[in-house]
Motif scaffolding. Structure first.
Motif, mmCIF file in Angstrom:
data_model
loop_
_atom_site.group_PDB
_atom_site.id
_atom_site.type_symbol
_atom_site.label_atom_id
_atom_site.label_comp_id
_atom_site.label_asym_id
_atom_site.label_seq_id
_atom_site.Cartn_x
_atom_site.Cartn_y
_atom_site.Cartn_z
ATOM 1 N N UNK A 221 99.133 -0.160 -94.838
ATOM 2 C CA UNK A 221 97.688 -0.117 -95.054
ATOM 3 C C UNK A 221 96.981 -1.228 -94.278
ATOM 4 N N UNK A 222 97.595 -2.403 -94.205
ATOM 5 C CA UNK A 222 96.986 -3.528 -93.499
ATOM 6 C C UNK A 222 96.852 -3.240 -92.004
ATOM 7 N N UNK A 223 97.802 -2.490 -91.452
ATOM 8 C CA UNK A 223 97.787 -2.195 -90.022
ATOM 9 C C UNK A 223 97.325 -0.761 -89.736
ATOM 10 N N UNK A 224 96.491 -0.217 -90.597
ATOM 11 C CA UNK A 224 95.929 1.105 -90.347
ATOM 12 C C UNK A 224 95.197 1.066 -89.006
ATOM 13 N N UNK A 225 95.514 1.995 -88.132
ATOM 14 C CA UNK A 225 94.927 2.010 -86.795
ATOM 15 C C UNK A 225 95.719 1.190 -85.786
ATOM 16 N N UNK A 226 96.723 0.471 -86.248
ATOM 17 C CA UNK A 226 97.603 -0.307 -85.363
ATOM 18 C C UNK A 226 99.032 -0.201 -85.906
ATOM 19 N N UNK A 227 99.427 1.029 -86.181
ATOM 20 C CA UNK A 227 100.742 1.278 -86.763
ATOM 21 C C UNK A 227 101.736 1.844 -85.761
ATOM 22 N N UNK A 228 102.703 2.546 -86.300
ATOM 23 C CA UNK A 228 103.811 3.074 -85.507
ATOM 24 C C UNK A 228 103.340 4.050 -84.426
ATOM 25 N N UNK A 229 102.458 4.956 -84.791
ATOM 26 C CA UNK A 229 101.962 5.943 -83.816
ATOM 27 C C UNK A 229 101.235 5.275 -82.660
ATOM 28 N N UNK A 230 100.411 4.295 -82.976
ATOM 29 C CA UNK A 230 99.672 3.588 -81.927
ATOM 30 C C UNK A 230 100.638 2.784 -81.042
ATOM 31 N N UNK A 231 101.661 2.186 -81.651
ATOM 32 C CA UNK A 231 102.673 1.452 -80.888
ATOM 33 C C UNK A 231 103.391 2.391 -79.921
ATOM 34 N N UNK A 232 103.766 3.563 -80.400
ATOM 35 C CA UNK A 232 104.448 4.533 -79.541
ATOM 36 C C UNK A 232 103.525 5.028 -78.435
ATOM 37 N N UNK A 233 102.274 5.289 -78.740
ATOM 38 C CA UNK A 233 101.302 5.738 -77.746
ATOM 39 C C UNK A 233 101.128 4.663 -76.673
ATOM 40 N N UNK A 234 101.063 3.405 -77.067
ATOM 41 C CA UNK A 234 100.937 2.304 -76.139
ATOM 42 C C UNK A 234 102.139 2.283 -75.194
#
Length: 137
Positions: free
Chosen positions: A93-106
């Motif tokens: 919840x703290x990293x909503x918008x900067x989680x696993x999916x965003x890390x993989x997309x990056x």
């Protein structure tokens, strides 16, 4: 994390129906230039701010051909209790918008976007069974 600790949770992690890793584990991730020694410190700082006293394991992965930056990870070992599950969920919840999916997309986009930012999520089966630094630990 040993292979005996594989996917024993029956809690769904997200829409894809992936299972959380048990004992409950969180992952903080950051990409940094090779010469940037501050990435590990930044991850440790975030872990301490959010979960003081939680055991951690620092990992790093050297850049591959398609990555320009070294990847740093900090595993947060929340344990086997309900409190550990609560902590894993609060990390997500703290990293909503900067989680696993965003890390993989990056990572798919070449690793420069989001470099220097901290990403965090509750570990799921794909993390545990992956071939990177996290899956190897």
């Amino acid at each position: 994390m040993s292979t005996n600790d594989v996917l024993m949770a029956d809690v769904e992690a997200d829409d894809a129906g992936e299972l959380f890793v048990w004992p409950w584990t969180g992952i903080l991730a950051m990409a940094a230039a090779d010469e940037d020694a501050d990435a590990a410190t930044a991850l440790a700082f975030h872990a301490h701010q959010l979960f003081a006293g939680v055991a951690t394991t620092a990992l790093q992965e050297e850049p591959t051909n398609h990555q320009r930056r070294q990847q740093h990870f900090l595993l947060l070992h929340f344990g086997k209790s309900w409190a550990g599950l609560r902590d894993a969920m609060s990390l997500a919840a703290h990293f909503a918008g900067a989680g696993r999916r965003e890390w993989q997309r990056r990572g798919r986009e070449g690793g420069s976007e989001g470099a220097g930012g901290v990403f965090g999520w509750a570990a799921v089966g794909e993390d545990l069974l992956g071939d990177g630094a996290v899956g190897s630990s």
